[in-house]
Design a protein around this motif. Structure first.
Motif, mmCIF file in Angstrom:
data_model
loop_
_atom_site.group_PDB
_atom_site.id
_atom_site.type_symbol
_atom_site.label_atom_id
_atom_site.label_comp_id
_atom_site.label_asym_id
_atom_site.label_seq_id
_atom_site.Cartn_x
_atom_site.Cartn_y
_atom_site.Cartn_z
ATOM 1 N N LYS A 7 0.843 -1.195 0.000
ATOM 2 C CA LYS A 7 0.000 0.000 0.000
ATOM 3 C C LYS A 7 0.878 1.246 0.000
ATOM 4 O O LYS A 7 1.852 1.326 0.729
ATOM 5 N N VAL A 8 0.530 2.194 -0.856
ATOM 6 C CA VAL A 8 1.254 3.463 -0.898
ATOM 7 C C VAL A 8 0.319 4.593 -0.478
ATOM 8 O O VAL A 8 -0.889 4.495 -0.616
ATOM 9 N N VAL A 9 0.915 5.652 0.035
ATOM 10 C CA VAL A 9 0.174 6.846 0.451
ATOM 11 C C VAL A 9 0.735 8.009 -0.356
ATOM 12 O O VAL A 9 1.944 8.216 -0.403
ATOM 13 N N TRP A 10 -0.145 8.748 -1.018
ATOM 14 C CA TRP A 10 0.298 9.917 -1.778
ATOM 15 C C TRP A 10 0.508 11.078 -0.820
ATOM 16 O O TRP A 10 -0.395 11.430 -0.065
ATOM 17 N N MET A 11 1.706 11.640 -0.856
ATOM 18 C CA MET A 11 2.081 12.755 0.004
ATOM 19 C C MET A 11 2.311 13.989 -0.860
ATOM 20 O O MET A 11 2.793 13.881 -1.993
ATOM 21 N N PRO A 23 5.572 4.230 0.283
ATOM 22 C CA PRO A 23 5.032 3.006 0.882
ATOM 23 C C PRO A 23 4.585 3.256 2.323
ATOM 24 O O PRO A 23 5.272 3.944 3.083
ATOM 25 N N GLU A 24 3.437 2.711 2.672
ATOM 26 C CA GLU A 24 2.882 2.955 4.000
ATOM 27 C C GLU A 24 3.815 2.476 5.114
ATOM 28 O O GLU A 24 3.917 3.104 6.163
ATOM 29 N N TRP A 25 4.536 1.391 4.885
ATOM 30 C CA TRP A 25 5.435 0.884 5.927
ATOM 31 C C TRP A 25 6.547 1.885 6.239
ATOM 32 O O TRP A 25 6.987 1.980 7.374
ATOM 33 N N VAL A 26 6.982 2.663 5.232
ATOM 34 C CA VAL A 26 8.006 3.681 5.460
ATOM 35 C C VAL A 26 7.444 4.777 6.361
ATOM 36 O O VAL A 26 8.098 5.228 7.305
ATOM 37 N N LEU A 27 6.225 5.198 6.077
ATOM 38 C CA LEU A 27 5.588 6.236 6.887
ATOM 39 C C LEU A 27 5.341 5.755 8.317
ATOM 40 O O LEU A 27 5.474 6.532 9.262
#
Length: 53
Positions: A7-11, A23-27
């Motif tokens: 899952k990715v999150v647009w920032m 990537p959500e895990w990075v956040l």
């Protein structure tokens, strides 16, 4: 061949407008606040605040 289900999150940067899919895990690793407050990170272009788009 397996497909990635990461899952990715647009920032988006609040100053320069730079956008990036992170990537959500990075956040989650960078999380400084409480869960549910939304993700925040430093912009790689101008070092200002990026928030969820």
């Amino acid at each position: 061949m397996t497909e990635s289900t990461e899952k990715v999150v647009w920032m988006k940067c609040t100053v320069c407008g730079y956008t990036e899919a992170v990537p959500e895990w990075v956040l989650d690793e960078l999380a400084l606040g409480k869960r549910g407050d939304g993700y925040v990170m430093a912009c790689p272009k101008c070092d200002e605040k990026m928030i969820e788009k």
